[in-house]
Motif scaffolding. Sequence first.
Motif, PDB file in Angstrom:
ATOM      1  N   GLU A 100      -5.820 -15.546  20.040  1.00  0.00           N
ATOM      2  CA  GLU A 100      -6.525 -14.289  20.305  1.00  0.00           C
ATOM      3  C   GLU A 100      -7.343 -13.854  19.091  1.00  0.00           C
ATOM      4  OE1 GLU A 100      -5.524  -9.781  21.964  1.00  0.00           O
ATOM      5  OE2 GLU A 100      -3.957 -10.963  20.990  1.00  0.00           O
ATOM      6  N   HIS A 157     -10.267 -16.308  18.872  1.00  0.00           N
ATOM      7  CA  HIS A 157     -11.212 -16.217  19.994  1.00  0.00           C
ATOM      8  C   HIS A 157     -11.062 -14.868  20.692  1.00  0.00           C
ATOM      9  CE1 HIS A 157     -12.236 -20.473  19.609  1.00  0.00           C
ATOM     10  NE2 HIS A 157     -10.950 -20.743  19.542  1.00  0.00           N
ATOM     11  N   GLU A 199     -13.022 -13.224  22.294  1.00  0.00           N
ATOM     12  CA  GLU A 199     -13.776 -13.131  23.550  1.00  0.00           C
ATOM     13  C   GLU A 199     -12.934 -13.537  24.767  1.00  0.00           C
ATOM     14  OE1 GLU A 199     -14.201 -17.402  22.258  1.00  0.00           O
ATOM     15  OE2 GLU A 199     -14.123 -15.443  21.296  1.00  0.00           O
ATOM     16  N   LEU A 200     -11.776 -14.165  24.538  1.00  0.00           N
ATOM     17  CA  LEU A 200     -10.938 -14.640  25.637  1.00  0.00           C
ATOM     18  C   LEU A 200     -10.030 -13.532  26.177  1.00  0.00           C
ATOM     19  CD1 LEU A 200      -9.795 -18.140  24.286  1.00  0.00           C
ATOM     20  CD2 LEU A 200     -11.585 -17.664  25.974  1.00  0.00           C
ATOM     21  N   LYS A 201      -9.836 -13.533  27.495  1.00  0.00           N
ATOM     22  CA  LYS A 201      -8.886 -12.629  28.133  1.00  0.00           C
ATOM     23  C   LYS A 201      -7.474 -13.186  27.940  1.00  0.00           C
ATOM     24  CE  LYS A 201     -12.227 -11.459  31.744  1.00  0.00           C
ATOM     25  NZ  LYS A 201     -12.534 -11.532  33.193  1.00  0.00           N
ATOM     26  N   PRO A 202      -6.426 -12.345  28.021  1.00  0.00           N
ATOM     27  CA  PRO A 202      -5.040 -12.827  27.861  1.00  0.00           C
ATOM     28  C   PRO A 202      -4.702 -13.999  28.762  1.00  0.00           C
ATOM     29  CG  PRO A 202      -5.079 -10.440  27.825  1.00  0.00           C
ATOM     30  CD  PRO A 202      -6.478 -10.871  28.170  1.00  0.00           C
ATOM     31  N   SER A 203      -5.121 -13.947  30.016  1.00  0.00           N
ATOM     32  CA  SER A 203      -4.837 -15.046  30.943  1.00  0.00           C
ATOM     33  C   SER A 203      -5.571 -16.316  30.539  1.00  0.00           C
ATOM     34  CB  SER A 203      -5.236 -14.655  32.371  1.00  0.00           C
ATOM     35  OG  SER A 203      -6.626 -14.347  32.435  1.00  0.00           O
ATOM     36  N   GLU A 204      -6.753 -16.157  29.955  1.00  0.00           N
ATOM     37  CA  GLU A 204      -7.539 -17.311  29.512  1.00  0.00           C
ATOM     38  C   GLU A 204      -6.908 -17.948  28.275  1.00  0.00           C
ATOM     39  OE1 GLU A 204     -12.041 -16.034  30.941  1.00  0.00           O
ATOM     40  OE2 GLU A 204     -11.274 -15.298  29.028  1.00  0.00           O
ATOM     41  N   ILE A 205      -6.320 -17.122  27.413  1.00  0.00           N
ATOM     42  CA  ILE A 205      -5.679 -17.627  26.205  1.00  0.00           C
ATOM     43  C   ILE A 205      -4.537 -18.570  26.565  1.00  0.00           C
ATOM     44  CG2 ILE A 205      -4.233 -16.981  24.229  1.00  0.00           C
ATOM     45  CD1 ILE A 205      -5.951 -14.438  24.000  1.00  0.00           C
ATOM     46  N   LYS A 214      -0.213 -17.506  20.972  1.00  0.00           N
ATOM     47  CA  LYS A 214      -1.154 -16.676  21.729  1.00  0.00           C
ATOM     48  C   LYS A 214      -1.861 -15.680  20.811  1.00  0.00           C
ATOM     49  CE  LYS A 214       0.437 -15.004  25.667  1.00  0.00           C
ATOM     50  NZ  LYS A 214       1.428 -14.484  26.653  1.00  0.00           N
ATOM     51  N   ASP A 228      -4.125 -20.162  29.319  1.00  0.00           N
ATOM     52  CA  ASP A 228      -4.690 -21.333  29.987  1.00  0.00           C
ATOM     53  C   ASP A 228      -5.222 -22.337  28.970  1.00  0.00           C
ATOM     54  OD1 ASP A 228      -5.443 -22.706  32.432  1.00  0.00           O
ATOM     55  OD2 ASP A 228      -7.521 -22.212  31.943  1.00  0.00           O
TER      56      ASP A 228
END
Length: 209
Positions: free
Chosen positions: A141, A144, A146-152, A137, A154
């Motif tokens: 991060e 990327h 630009e990604l939110k923690p939940s998106e990472i 994770k 996913d």
Amino acid sequence: MSNNVVITIARQYGSGGREIGEKTAELLKIPTYDKELITMASQGSNIHETVLEKADETAANSLLYTLAMGSNMFGAAHLGSYNLPINDKLFILQSDVIREIAEKESAIIIGRCGDYVLRNNPNRLSVFIYADLEIRKKRVEERHPELKPSEILDVINKTDRRRTSYYNFYTGGKWGKYDNYHLALDSGKLGIDTCAKIIADAAQLLMNK
């Protein structure tokens, strides 16, 4: 027999497998093939590269039962004669490219079921790279932001599921199963550089046999 060694690297998403492959290639002074395989597959067919990119490392929806009959029946020049999904065509094309590479040089193959494609090659060194989820994770991060923690999370789960589905579908085996590989390395515990050195040292031993 040639002393070429082809290293195949399967990797969990975020484990640094591609970076490890590139550093190993630098140590051994050999080429790495990743996205380049798509370009080479396109050049060996009449299918545009952008079409193949969309199908890369994604399993088709129908069973490629004909693959069991042998890839020679499906040479690149004859793919257009068969009503195969583009995913299946790409797998066959890339497999042909991987085998051609293995015949002419030492190299590193990232993904694409390389361990399975070269399963009968005595000079294959197959590696699986993994790491704890929290480490993966963090790497994603950093790559990327630009990604939110939940998106990472996913993205990690979806990518690993896609790679699992692709490998299991085309090989009939199980992605990540220990006996598919000669080395399984925890990049979180060992670090990128140490993993690369371990792989390079193992490959050098095979080259000097």
